[in-house]
Design a protein around this motif. Structure first.
Motif, PDB file in Angstrom:
ATOM      1  N   THR A  31       5.285   0.427 -14.152  1.00 40.27           N
ATOM      2  CA  THR A  31       6.685   0.004 -14.071  1.00 40.27           C
ATOM      3  C   THR A  31       7.222   0.111 -12.657  1.00 40.27           C
ATOM      4  O   THR A  31       7.873  -0.827 -12.154  1.00 40.27           O
ATOM      5  N   VAL A  32       6.961   1.237 -11.985  1.00 41.96           N
ATOM      6  CA  VAL A  32       7.483   1.379 -10.625  1.00 41.96           C
ATOM      7  C   VAL A  32       6.778   0.417  -9.674  1.00 41.96           C
ATOM      8  O   VAL A  32       7.397  -0.076  -8.712  1.00 41.96           O
ATOM      9  N   MET A  33       5.502   0.123  -9.920  1.00 47.02           N
ATOM     10  CA  MET A  33       4.828  -0.854  -9.072  1.00 47.02           C
ATOM     11  C   MET A  33       5.356  -2.264  -9.315  1.00 47.02           C
ATOM     12  O   MET A  33       5.370  -3.095  -8.398  1.00 47.02           O
ATOM     13  N   ASN A  34       5.797  -2.547 -10.528  1.00 48.00           N
ATOM     14  CA  ASN A  34       6.463  -3.824 -10.772  1.00 48.00           C
ATOM     15  C   ASN A  34       7.727  -3.955  -9.937  1.00 48.00           C
ATOM     16  O   ASN A  34       8.060  -5.031  -9.436  1.00 48.00           O
ATOM     17  N   LEU A  35       8.435  -2.827  -9.787  1.00 45.76           N
ATOM     18  CA  LEU A  35       9.649  -2.848  -8.971  1.00 45.76           C
ATOM     19  C   LEU A  35       9.366  -3.214  -7.526  1.00 45.76           C
ATOM     20  O   LEU A  35      10.225  -3.771  -6.840  1.00 45.76           O
ATOM     21  N   ALA A  36       8.174  -2.885  -7.045  1.00 51.71           N
ATOM     22  CA  ALA A  36       7.841  -3.165  -5.650  1.00 51.71           C
ATOM     23  C   ALA A  36       7.710  -4.660  -5.377  1.00 51.71           C
ATOM     24  O   ALA A  36       7.973  -5.113  -4.269  1.00 51.71           O
ATOM     25  N   GLY A  37       7.298  -5.435  -6.373  1.00 53.04           N
ATOM     26  CA  GLY A  37       7.091  -6.858  -6.153  1.00 53.04           C
ATOM     27  C   GLY A  37       8.103  -7.773  -6.804  1.00 53.04           C
ATOM     28  O   GLY A  37       8.317  -8.901  -6.354  1.00 53.04           O
ATOM     29  N   MET A  93       0.800  -1.219   0.000  1.00 53.78           N
ATOM     30  CA  MET A  93       0.000   0.000   0.000  1.00 53.78           C
ATOM     31  C   MET A  93       0.839   1.279   0.000  1.00 53.78           C
ATOM     32  O   MET A  93       0.537   2.213  -0.753  1.00 53.78           O
ATOM     33  N   PRO A  94       1.897   1.403   0.828  1.00 53.62           N
ATOM     34  CA  PRO A  94       2.684   2.644   0.763  1.00 53.62           C
ATOM     35  C   PRO A  94       3.341   2.849  -0.591  1.00 53.62           C
ATOM     36  O   PRO A  94       3.520   3.984  -1.033  1.00 53.62           O
ATOM     37  N   PHE A  95       3.718   1.745  -1.275  1.00 53.22           N
ATOM     38  CA  PHE A  95       4.283   1.878  -2.610  1.00 53.22           C
ATOM     39  C   PHE A  95       3.230   2.434  -3.571  1.00 53.22           C
ATOM     40  O   PHE A  95       3.523   3.286  -4.411  1.00 53.22           O
ATOM     41  N   GLN A  96       1.996   1.929  -3.455  1.00 54.23           N
ATOM     42  CA  GLN A  96       0.920   2.453  -4.293  1.00 54.23           C
ATOM     43  C   GLN A  96       0.645   3.919  -3.992  1.00 54.23           C
ATOM     44  O   GLN A  96       0.397   4.717  -4.904  1.00 54.23           O
ATOM     45  N   MET A  97       0.682   4.293  -2.727  1.00 48.91           N
ATOM     46  CA  MET A  97       0.433   5.675  -2.342  1.00 48.91           C
ATOM     47  C   MET A  97       1.502   6.601  -2.917  1.00 48.91           C
ATOM     48  O   MET A  97       1.209   7.681  -3.438  1.00 48.91           O
TER      49      MET A  97
END
Length: 276
Positions: A193-199, A148-152
């Motif tokens: 792309t940045v959300m892909n980096l989170a996982g 969630m903080p990554f999405q925020m």
């Protein structure tokens, strides 16, 4: 005999950031960049492959920083009761829009609202709005977790970028609409792309040729990450981008006028001039 006339000019102006708000925003963005990009910053063979164990701490730390950004922006950047009310309405609207497509084929109508709101109300308001909207939507859909903080952060950057586009005071009409549509298209891919980096770093157990390899050099991992994005999220990112462009072109003129009219009537930053 002379008279003094007080003339008040109301214009639709972006809400400006003060120095403390700017510093907090830079700090949380810097921490976020490290949190997203650590696989390409850590040397090969480092112990950061155990980063998943630190996720709860990272989650708590990022949330504290995000709350600090919100508090600093509200207290210093001229967000009075009317602006806070608009922030709440837009965040609630965005949170309600997100589940409509449920992420199916990337149909996420909340993104176009973030683009238009960030454009009219400025980068600081946009960052706060994007972060709060994603937080509210997570509570609404039960999507609370370490992601969630990554999405925020990612949604805050997405909305903030729209406020940083040129011509905020002068560009209007079709030119502005095309600029916002183009930004929405590119930023939708950037968000994915940045959300892909989170996982991506945490799928190493799969031992596939697209998983993060803690012992590989940066170019090798970069190639793996590109392959991962192409294999897993390209279709969703494209759908998100097309949906954002279509809604921006179709509803943009009406919504931009409504946001600017509401901003003028609320007079968030009223400029007072005195003529003698």
């Amino acid at each position: 005999m002379s008279t003094t006339t007080r003339t008040t000019t109301r214009q639709s102006r972006p809400i400006r950031l003060g120095p403390r708000s700017t510093a907090a925003l830079i700090l949380v963005s810097a921490v976020g960049l490290v949190a997203f990009g650590w696989p390409f910053l850590a040397p090969p063979g480092s112990q950061l492959s155990a980063h998943a164990q630190d996720a709860p701490w990272l989650f708590a730390g990022l949330l504290v920083l995000l709350v600090a950004v919100v508090a600093a922006t509200i207290s210093e950047s001229g967000l009075g009761p009317k602006a806070v009310a608009m922030l709440g309405v837009l965040a609630a609207t965005g949170a309600a829009l997100r589940p409509i497509g449920a992420g199916t084929a990337g149909i996420e109508p909340m993104f176009f609202l973030m683009v238009l709101s960030g454009r009219v109300l400025g980068p600081g308001f946009g960052f706060v709005l994007g972060s709060l909207t994603m937080f509210a939507s997570a509570l609404l859909t039960g999507g609370v977790g370490p992601w969630m903080p990554f999405q925020m952060l990612a949604m805050g950057w997405f909305s903030m970028g729209a406020g940083l586009l040129p011509g905020a005071d002068r560009l209007r009409g079709r030119g502005e609409l095309l600029l916002l549509a183009g930004y929405g298209f590119l930023a939708a891919f950037a968000y994915g792309t940045v959300m892909n980096l989170a996982g991506w770093p945490f799928m190493g157990a799969l031992a596939s040729n697209i998983a993060f390899d803690a012992h590989a050099a940066v170019p090798a991992n970069l190639a793996r990450f590109v392959a991962y994005c192409l294999a897993t999220s390209l279709g969703w990112d494209l759908g998100r981008a097309v949906c954002t462009v279509a809604l921006t072109l179709a509803l943009g003129p009406t919504l931009l006028r409504a946001l600017r009219r509401a901003t003028r009537r609320a007079a968030f930053e009223t400029a007072a001039a005195f003529e003698r």
